[in-house]
Design an enzyme around this catalytic site. Structure first.
Site, PDB file in Angstrom:
ATOM      1  N   TYR A 126      -2.561  35.213 -18.576  1.00 33.32           N
ATOM      2  CA  TYR A 126      -3.904  35.113 -19.143  1.00 33.32           C
ATOM      3  C   TYR A 126      -4.893  35.782 -18.197  1.00 33.32           C
ATOM      4  O   TYR A 126      -4.779  35.653 -16.969  1.00 33.32           O
ATOM      5  CB  TYR A 126      -4.290  33.657 -19.359  1.00 33.32           C
ATOM      6  CG  TYR A 126      -5.669  33.486 -19.960  1.00 33.32           C
ATOM      7  CD1 TYR A 126      -5.913  33.835 -21.278  1.00 33.32           C
ATOM      8  CD2 TYR A 126      -6.721  32.991 -19.197  1.00 33.32           C
ATOM      9  CE1 TYR A 126      -7.173  33.696 -21.835  1.00 33.32           C
ATOM     10  CE2 TYR A 126      -7.990  32.849 -19.744  1.00 33.32           C
ATOM     11  CZ  TYR A 126      -8.211  33.205 -21.057  1.00 33.32           C
ATOM     12  OH  TYR A 126      -9.455  33.081 -21.606  1.00 33.32           O
ATOM     13  N   ASN A 148      -6.862  25.072 -23.543  1.00 33.49           N
ATOM     14  CA  ASN A 148      -7.405  25.522 -22.268  1.00 33.49           C
ATOM     15  C   ASN A 148      -7.397  24.366 -21.273  1.00 33.49           C
ATOM     16  O   ASN A 148      -8.198  23.448 -21.382  1.00 33.49           O
ATOM     17  CB  ASN A 148      -8.838  26.033 -22.476  1.00 33.49           C
ATOM     18  CG  ASN A 148      -9.483  26.500 -21.188  1.00 33.49           C
ATOM     19  OD1 ASN A 148      -8.833  26.627 -20.155  1.00 33.49           O
ATOM     20  ND2 ASN A 148     -10.778  26.764 -21.247  1.00 33.49           N
ATOM     21  N   GLU A 196     -15.198  34.893 -29.147  1.00 32.96           N
ATOM     22  CA  GLU A 196     -15.789  33.566 -29.340  1.00 32.96           C
ATOM     23  C   GLU A 196     -17.046  33.617 -30.199  1.00 32.96           C
ATOM     24  O   GLU A 196     -17.584  34.702 -30.483  1.00 32.96           O
ATOM     25  CB  GLU A 196     -16.095  32.935 -27.982  1.00 32.96           C
ATOM     26  CG  GLU A 196     -17.144  33.667 -27.175  1.00 32.96           C
ATOM     27  CD  GLU A 196     -17.124  33.237 -25.720  1.00 32.96           C
ATOM     28  OE1 GLU A 196     -18.200  32.828 -25.235  1.00 32.96           O
ATOM     29  OE2 GLU A 196     -16.067  33.317 -25.075  1.00 32.96           O
ATOM     30  N   CYS A 238     -20.008  29.595 -19.678  1.00 31.81           N
ATOM     31  CA  CYS A 238     -18.701  28.952 -19.575  1.00 31.81           C
ATOM     32  C   CYS A 238     -18.558  27.888 -20.651  1.00 31.81           C
ATOM     33  O   CYS A 238     -19.468  27.093 -20.898  1.00 31.81           O
ATOM     34  CB  CYS A 238     -18.540  28.329 -18.185  1.00 31.81           C
ATOM     35  SG  CYS A 238     -17.043  27.342 -17.995  1.00 31.81           S
ATOM     36  N   ASP A 268     -14.884  37.518 -24.424  1.00 30.14           N
ATOM     37  CA  ASP A 268     -16.196  36.914 -24.617  1.00 30.14           C
ATOM     38  C   ASP A 268     -16.631  37.002 -26.090  1.00 30.14           C
ATOM     39  O   ASP A 268     -15.867  36.665 -26.973  1.00 30.14           O
ATOM     40  CB  ASP A 268     -17.226  37.553 -23.692  1.00 30.14           C
ATOM     41  CG  ASP A 268     -17.052  37.124 -22.240  1.00 30.14           C
ATOM     42  OD1 ASP A 268     -16.334  36.149 -21.984  1.00 30.14           O
ATOM     43  OD2 ASP A 268     -17.632  37.774 -21.359  1.00 30.14           O
ATOM     44  N   ASP A 292      -9.700  37.457 -22.199  1.00 25.78           N
ATOM     45  CA  ASP A 292     -10.943  36.859 -22.672  1.00 25.78           C
ATOM     46  C   ASP A 292     -11.941  37.983 -22.932  1.00 25.78           C
ATOM     47  O   ASP A 292     -12.412  38.644 -22.007  1.00 25.78           O
ATOM     48  CB  ASP A 292     -11.452  35.908 -21.581  1.00 25.78           C
ATOM     49  CG  ASP A 292     -12.772  35.249 -21.908  1.00 25.78           C
ATOM     50  OD1 ASP A 292     -13.348  35.538 -22.960  1.00 25.78           O
ATOM     51  OD2 ASP A 292     -13.228  34.433 -21.074  1.00 25.78           O
ATOM     52  N   GLU A 344     -12.218  25.392 -28.160  1.00 28.00           N
ATOM     53  CA  GLU A 344     -12.640  25.155 -26.789  1.00 28.00           C
ATOM     54  C   GLU A 344     -13.166  23.742 -26.589  1.00 28.00           C
ATOM     55  O   GLU A 344     -13.799  23.158 -27.481  1.00 28.00           O
ATOM     56  CB  GLU A 344     -13.714  26.176 -26.398  1.00 28.00           C
ATOM     57  CG  GLU A 344     -14.254  26.036 -24.982  1.00 28.00           C
ATOM     58  CD  GLU A 344     -13.212  26.248 -23.895  1.00 28.00           C
ATOM     59  OE1 GLU A 344     -12.225  25.476 -23.852  1.00 28.00           O
ATOM     60  OE2 GLU A 344     -13.385  27.164 -23.080  1.00 28.00           O
ATOM     61  N   ASP A 373     -20.166  33.351 -14.866  1.00 27.63           N
ATOM     62  CA  ASP A 373     -19.585  33.637 -16.180  1.00 27.63           C
ATOM     63  C   ASP A 373     -20.647  33.454 -17.260  1.00 27.63           C
ATOM     64  O   ASP A 373     -20.616  32.495 -18.035  1.00 27.63           O
ATOM     65  CB  ASP A 373     -18.388  32.716 -16.420  1.00 27.63           C
ATOM     66  CG  ASP A 373     -17.696  32.972 -17.752  1.00 27.63           C
ATOM     67  OD1 ASP A 373     -17.803  34.109 -18.258  1.00 27.63           O
ATOM     68  OD2 ASP A 373     -17.052  32.040 -18.268  1.00 27.63           O
ATOM     69  N   ARG A 401     -11.991  32.158 -30.923  1.00 27.80           N
ATOM     70  CA  ARG A 401     -12.360  30.965 -30.141  1.00 27.80           C
ATOM     71  C   ARG A 401     -13.640  30.382 -30.729  1.00 27.80           C
ATOM     72  O   ARG A 401     -14.590  31.115 -31.019  1.00 27.80           O
ATOM     73  CB  ARG A 401     -12.580  31.344 -28.679  1.00 27.80           C
ATOM     74  CG  ARG A 401     -13.257  30.252 -27.865  1.00 27.80           C
ATOM     75  CD  ARG A 401     -13.390  30.628 -26.409  1.00 27.80           C
ATOM     76  NE  ARG A 401     -14.571  30.031 -25.816  1.00 27.80           N
ATOM     77  CZ  ARG A 401     -14.901  30.116 -24.526  1.00 27.80           C
ATOM     78  NH1 ARG A 401     -14.122  30.788 -23.699  1.00 27.80           N
ATOM     79  NH2 ARG A 401     -15.993  29.553 -24.075  1.00 27.80           N
ATOM     80  N   HIS A 406      -9.211  37.040 -27.288  1.00 23.34           N
ATOM     81  CA  HIS A 406      -9.971  36.087 -28.101  1.00 23.34           C
ATOM     82  C   HIS A 406     -11.456  36.446 -28.072  1.00 23.34           C
ATOM     83  O   HIS A 406     -12.013  36.875 -27.061  1.00 23.34           O
ATOM     84  CB  HIS A 406      -9.724  34.633 -27.688  1.00 23.34           C
ATOM     85  CG  HIS A 406     -10.022  34.274 -26.261  1.00 23.34           C
ATOM     86  ND1 HIS A 406     -11.284  34.080 -25.792  1.00 23.34           N
ATOM     87  CD2 HIS A 406      -9.196  34.048 -25.216  1.00 23.34           C
ATOM     88  CE1 HIS A 406     -11.243  33.738 -24.520  1.00 23.34           C
ATOM     89  NE2 HIS A 406      -9.988  33.732 -24.131  1.00 23.34           N
TER      90      HIS A 406
END
Length: 300
Positions: A48, A213, A118, A126, A91, A89, A191, A62, A161, A116
């Site tokens: 990952y 996660n 989101e 985050c 975002d 990731d 999430e 982040d 996500r 993914h």
């Protein structure tokens, strides 16, 4: 030697086949290319690549400061070092739906097996912090449709996500997950689930794999792989764990240097030079050199 021998399209195909079996696949987070190779050496099923780790590697929080170029470039460096599939990731997709489409194709070109996208607003934060906000359902759906339509390799995993659980509750998360699957998502990343029962409820509601996660110091308890397997989770990530372990060890080593002036007391905690040379295949490089540079400069 050098990079992985399995081409990206084959990694994706094998990953999708294994994901379809329903087994739980373990994806520790790699914080650099060498740690990805270590993950493979230790027998895990995938790697990952965390957006939080990529940001932290640059000394940044982040909060959506990294660019597509930075993420795709570092993702390529990590993914090419291992024969394992890498999930990254992405975002919010780095912009509007057209930007999401470009993101997916850039990540395909980087050799990534899946990403993914989101449903947070920009700038994101985050997923385990308070104060998040998510976009409306129509915007979230457009992002996933853009990602699905843009991919050229059908085995590239488009994962949706959703962060809505922390804002509007579990029922809202399930409703959104269903709509994202209808939009074409191959998998769902719910999430900040708080209990095993919540993971089970999401899994029962959607007909695609789900990801858990297991990040430390977050909203979710740190469930074991056997617990997650029992409630139907298909992928588990530990996104920042290896970075946290490495930085914790580095901090302790620096404190010892300040206190003692040497690191003799920490030698047993270090990766031995022989283990490092084995991990980077030093012998393979030496063998390659010996086979290539066989000419004799004394002869004309």
């Amino acid at each position: 030697m050098l990079y992985a021998t399995t081409p990206a399209h084959e990694k994706r195909r094998l990953f999708r086949e294994r994901l379809a079996t329903g087994e739980l696949l373990r994806f520790p987070g790699a914080f650099n290319p060498l740690s990805a190779r270590l993950i493979e050496q230790r027998g895990f099923e995938g790697v990952y690549i965390s957006g939080a780790v990529l940001a932290a590697d640059l000394g940044l929080p982040d909060i959506g400061l990294t660019t597509l170029t930075e993420v795709a470039g570092r993702g390529q460096q990590i993914a090419r070092m291992t024969d394992l599939p890498a999930i990254i990731d992405a975002d919010t997709g780095f912009g509007e739906p057209m930007n999401v489409a470009r993101t997916i194709q850039s990540l395909e070109d980087a050799g990534i097996a899946g990403a993914h996208i989101e449903d947070q607003v920009n700038p994101k934060r985050c997923g385990h912090l308070d104060g998040k906000a998510v976009v409306d359902q129509d915007t979230a759906i457009k992002r996933i449709r853009a990602a699905v339509d843009a991919r050229r390799d059908p085995n590239f995993l488009v994962m949706a996500r959703t962060d809505i659980r922390a804002i509007d509750g579990l029922d809202a998360a399930i409703t959104r997950a269903k709509h994202l699957v209808d939009a074409g998502a191959d998998a769902i990343f719910p999430e900040a689930m708080r209990t095993l029962e919540e993971f089970a409820a999401v899994r029962a509601a959607v007909g695609v794999p789900i990801l858990a996660n297991m990040t430390e110091f977050g909203k979710s308890d740190l469930f074991s792989t056997s617990q997650l397997r029992d409630v139907g989770v298909n992928i588990v990530i530990w996104p920042v764990s290896l970075l946290r372990m490495a930085m914790g060890a580095a901090g302790r080593a620096l404190a010892t240097l300040n206190d003692e002036g040497h690191l003799t007391s920490h030698l047993g905690e270090m990766q031995h030079r022989a283990d490092l040379y084995d991990l980077i295949d030093y012998e393979g490089y030496s063998h390659f050199d010996a086979n290539v540079f066989t000419f004799d400069l004394t002869k004309e």
